[in-house]
Scaffold this motif. Structure first.
Motif, PDB file in Angstrom:
ATOM      1  N   ASP A  12       0.802  -1.260   0.159  1.00  0.00           N
ATOM      2  CA  ASP A  12      -0.151  -0.117   0.088  1.00  0.00           C
ATOM      3  C   ASP A  12       0.896   1.089   0.296  1.00  0.00           C
ATOM      4  O   ASP A  12       0.811   2.107   1.152  1.00  0.00           O
ATOM      5  N   ARG A  13       1.834   1.357  -0.985  1.00  0.00           N
ATOM      6  CA  ARG A  13       2.556   2.845  -1.499  1.00  0.00           C
ATOM      7  C   ARG A  13       2.663   2.791  -2.817  1.00  0.00           C
ATOM      8  O   ARG A  13       2.573   1.810  -3.498  1.00  0.00           O
ATOM      9  N   PRO A  14       2.786   3.952  -3.285  1.00  0.00           N
ATOM     10  CA  PRO A  14       3.215   4.108  -4.593  1.00  0.00           C
ATOM     11  C   PRO A  14       4.562   3.453  -5.099  1.00  0.00           C
ATOM     12  O   PRO A  14       5.323   3.118  -4.251  1.00  0.00           O
ATOM     13  N   VAL A  15       4.675   3.357  -6.305  1.00  0.00           N
ATOM     14  CA  VAL A  15       5.665   2.376  -6.909  1.00  0.00           C
ATOM     15  C   VAL A  15       6.888   3.169  -6.831  1.00  0.00           C
ATOM     16  O   VAL A  15       7.948   2.166  -6.382  1.00  0.00           O
ATOM     17  N   GLY A  16       6.935   3.991  -6.722  1.00  0.00           N
ATOM     18  CA  GLY A  16       8.234   5.222  -6.729  1.00  0.00           C
ATOM     19  C   GLY A  16       9.007   4.950  -5.181  1.00  0.00           C
ATOM     20  O   GLY A  16      10.107   4.746  -4.956  1.00  0.00           O
ATOM     21  N   GLU A  17       7.842   5.087  -4.206  1.00  0.00           N
ATOM     22  CA  GLU A  17       8.547   4.857  -2.805  1.00  0.00           C
ATOM     23  C   GLU A  17       8.837   3.458  -2.597  1.00  0.00           C
ATOM     24  O   GLU A  17       9.907   3.102  -2.128  1.00  0.00           O
ATOM     25  N   VAL A  18       8.385   2.310  -3.150  1.00  0.00           N
ATOM     26  CA  VAL A  18       8.519   1.100  -2.852  1.00  0.00           C
ATOM     27  C   VAL A  18      10.049   0.722  -3.672  1.00  0.00           C
ATOM     28  O   VAL A  18      10.747   0.231  -3.246  1.00  0.00           O
ATOM     29  N   PHE A  19       9.959   0.986  -5.012  1.00  0.00           N
ATOM     30  CA  PHE A  19      11.339   0.917  -5.526  1.00  0.00           C
ATOM     31  C   PHE A  19      12.624   1.606  -4.706  1.00  0.00           C
ATOM     32  O   PHE A  19      13.497   0.865  -4.662  1.00  0.00           O
ATOM     33  N   GLY A  71      20.994  -5.076 -13.041  1.00  0.00           N
ATOM     34  CA  GLY A  71      19.951  -4.243 -13.824  1.00  0.00           C
ATOM     35  C   GLY A  71      19.302  -3.395 -12.987  1.00  0.00           C
ATOM     36  O   GLY A  71      18.977  -3.606 -11.963  1.00  0.00           O
ATOM     37  N   PHE A  72      18.871  -2.251 -13.509  1.00  0.00           N
ATOM     38  CA  PHE A  72      18.196  -1.132 -12.699  1.00  0.00           C
ATOM     39  C   PHE A  72      17.379  -0.363 -13.701  1.00  0.00           C
ATOM     40  O   PHE A  72      17.840   0.501 -14.417  1.00  0.00           O
ATOM     41  N   GLU A  73      16.234  -0.353 -13.555  1.00  0.00           N
ATOM     42  CA  GLU A  73      15.140   0.464 -14.419  1.00  0.00           C
ATOM     43  C   GLU A  73      14.150   1.064 -13.430  1.00  0.00           C
ATOM     44  O   GLU A  73      13.284   0.335 -12.847  1.00  0.00           O
ATOM     45  N   PRO A  74      14.296   2.260 -13.002  1.00  0.00           N
ATOM     46  CA  PRO A  74      13.611   2.769 -12.087  1.00  0.00           C
ATOM     47  C   PRO A  74      11.797   2.459 -12.192  1.00  0.00           C
ATOM     48  O   PRO A  74      11.583   2.654 -13.131  1.00  0.00           O
ATOM     49  N   GLN A  75      11.460   2.270 -11.087  1.00  0.00           N
ATOM     50  CA  GLN A  75      10.012   1.938 -10.968  1.00  0.00           C
ATOM     51  C   GLN A  75       9.827   0.764 -12.055  1.00  0.00           C
ATOM     52  O   GLN A  75       8.532   0.224 -11.852  1.00  0.00           O
ATOM     53  N   ARG A  76      10.638  -0.067 -12.187  1.00  0.00           N
ATOM     54  CA  ARG A  76      10.367  -1.333 -13.220  1.00  0.00           C
ATOM     55  C   ARG A  76      10.927  -2.692 -12.605  1.00  0.00           C
ATOM     56  O   ARG A  76      10.460  -3.702 -12.610  1.00  0.00           O
ATOM     57  N   GLY A  92      18.963 -12.696  -8.350  1.00  0.00           N
ATOM     58  CA  GLY A  92      17.535 -12.484  -8.415  1.00  0.00           C
ATOM     59  C   GLY A  92      17.435 -11.229  -8.527  1.00  0.00           C
ATOM     60  O   GLY A  92      17.978 -10.435  -9.417  1.00  0.00           O
ATOM     61  N   GLY A  93      16.177 -10.860  -8.253  1.00  0.00           N
ATOM     62  CA  GLY A  93      15.705  -9.403  -8.351  1.00  0.00           C
ATOM     63  C   GLY A  93      14.541  -9.025  -7.714  1.00  0.00           C
ATOM     64  O   GLY A  93      13.533 -10.019  -7.149  1.00  0.00           O
ATOM     65  N   TYR A  94      13.691  -7.969  -8.108  1.00  0.00           N
ATOM     66  CA  TYR A  94      12.449  -7.438  -7.978  1.00  0.00           C
ATOM     67  C   TYR A  94      11.837  -7.049  -9.132  1.00  0.00           C
ATOM     68  O   TYR A  94      12.497  -6.291 -10.155  1.00  0.00           O
ATOM     69  N   ASP A  95      10.629  -7.389  -9.354  1.00  0.00           N
ATOM     70  CA  ASP A  95       9.941  -6.741 -10.524  1.00  0.00           C
ATOM     71  C   ASP A  95       8.801  -5.809 -10.034  1.00  0.00           C
ATOM     72  O   ASP A  95       8.044  -6.247  -9.137  1.00  0.00           O
ATOM     73  N   PHE A  96       8.468  -4.429 -10.328  1.00  0.00           N
ATOM     74  CA  PHE A  96       7.576  -3.691  -9.790  1.00  0.00           C
ATOM     75  C   PHE A  96       6.376  -3.240 -10.884  1.00  0.00           C
ATOM     76  O   PHE A  96       6.620  -3.126 -12.092  1.00  0.00           O
ATOM     77  N   GLU A  97       5.276  -3.311 -10.260  1.00  0.00           N
ATOM     78  CA  GLU A  97       4.151  -3.027 -11.085  1.00  0.00           C
ATOM     79  C   GLU A  97       3.041  -1.950 -10.324  1.00  0.00           C
ATOM     80  O   GLU A  97       2.815  -2.338  -9.177  1.00  0.00           O
ATOM     81  N   ALA A  98       3.074  -0.948 -10.986  1.00  0.00           N
ATOM     82  CA  ALA A  98       2.131   0.027 -10.453  1.00  0.00           C
ATOM     83  C   ALA A  98       0.594  -0.343 -10.312  1.00  0.00           C
ATOM     84  O   ALA A  98       0.236  -0.828 -11.591  1.00  0.00           O
TER      85      ALA A  98
END
Length: 147
Positions: A12-19, A71-76, A92-98
């Motif tokens: 429950d936070r915007p993608v920019g904050e989570v990223f 690999g680093f793509e802000p908010q993605r 590994g990694g994280y994938d982000f979806e707004a």
């Protein structure tokens, strides 16, 4: 031998904050009890080439870990590769979806690989990681939402 585990969580936070929170690996001890300490090189914002060095405690043993962001793509997305020479290493990694309503879906994944004697241990490590994956996602959610 190698294998992957993953978890997906909605925060429950915007993608920019989570990223931003997850891109700064120095936050890892807030949701990963195995991380005893962690540092970042170089100073400044994280990106491709940033290295995080940590001391972790697994199965009662402390080991040093070194991860490089590959690999680093802000908010993605964020990707990392372990550089340390441990018996079991991770990539590994994280994938982000707004999501609507300033929410974010995060997919967390790691591939564990055994080296030498670690080929015998990786199955145990993978089983424990898979079992913990849903709780790991919940700990990330709680930590990000509390920050």
């Amino acid at each position: 031998m190698s294998g992957q585990f993953e978890s997906t969580v909605e925060i429950d936070r915007p993608v920019g904050e989570v990223f931003a929170y997850l891109a700064d690996g120095r936050n890892d001890p807030q949701f990963s009890p195995r991380v005893q300490e962690i540092s970042r090189t170089p100073d400044g914002p994280p990106g491709v080439g940033t290295v995080f060095r940590s001391t972790v405690k697994d199965a009662g043993m402390k080991t040093g870990r070194e991860f490089r962001i590959t690999g680093f793509e802000p908010q993605r997305m964020i990707r990392w590769t372990e550089q340390s020479k441990n018996l079991v290493t991770a990539e590994g990694g994280y994938d982000f979806e707004a999501l609507p309503g300033d929410r974010t879906r995060v997919r967390i994944f790691n591939t564990l690989e055994g080296h030498g004697l670690g080929k015998l241990l990786v199955g145990f490590a993978l089983g424990a990681a898979r079992k913990d994956a849903p709780d790991f996602g919940r700990r990330i959610k709680a930590a990000v939402e509390a920050s």
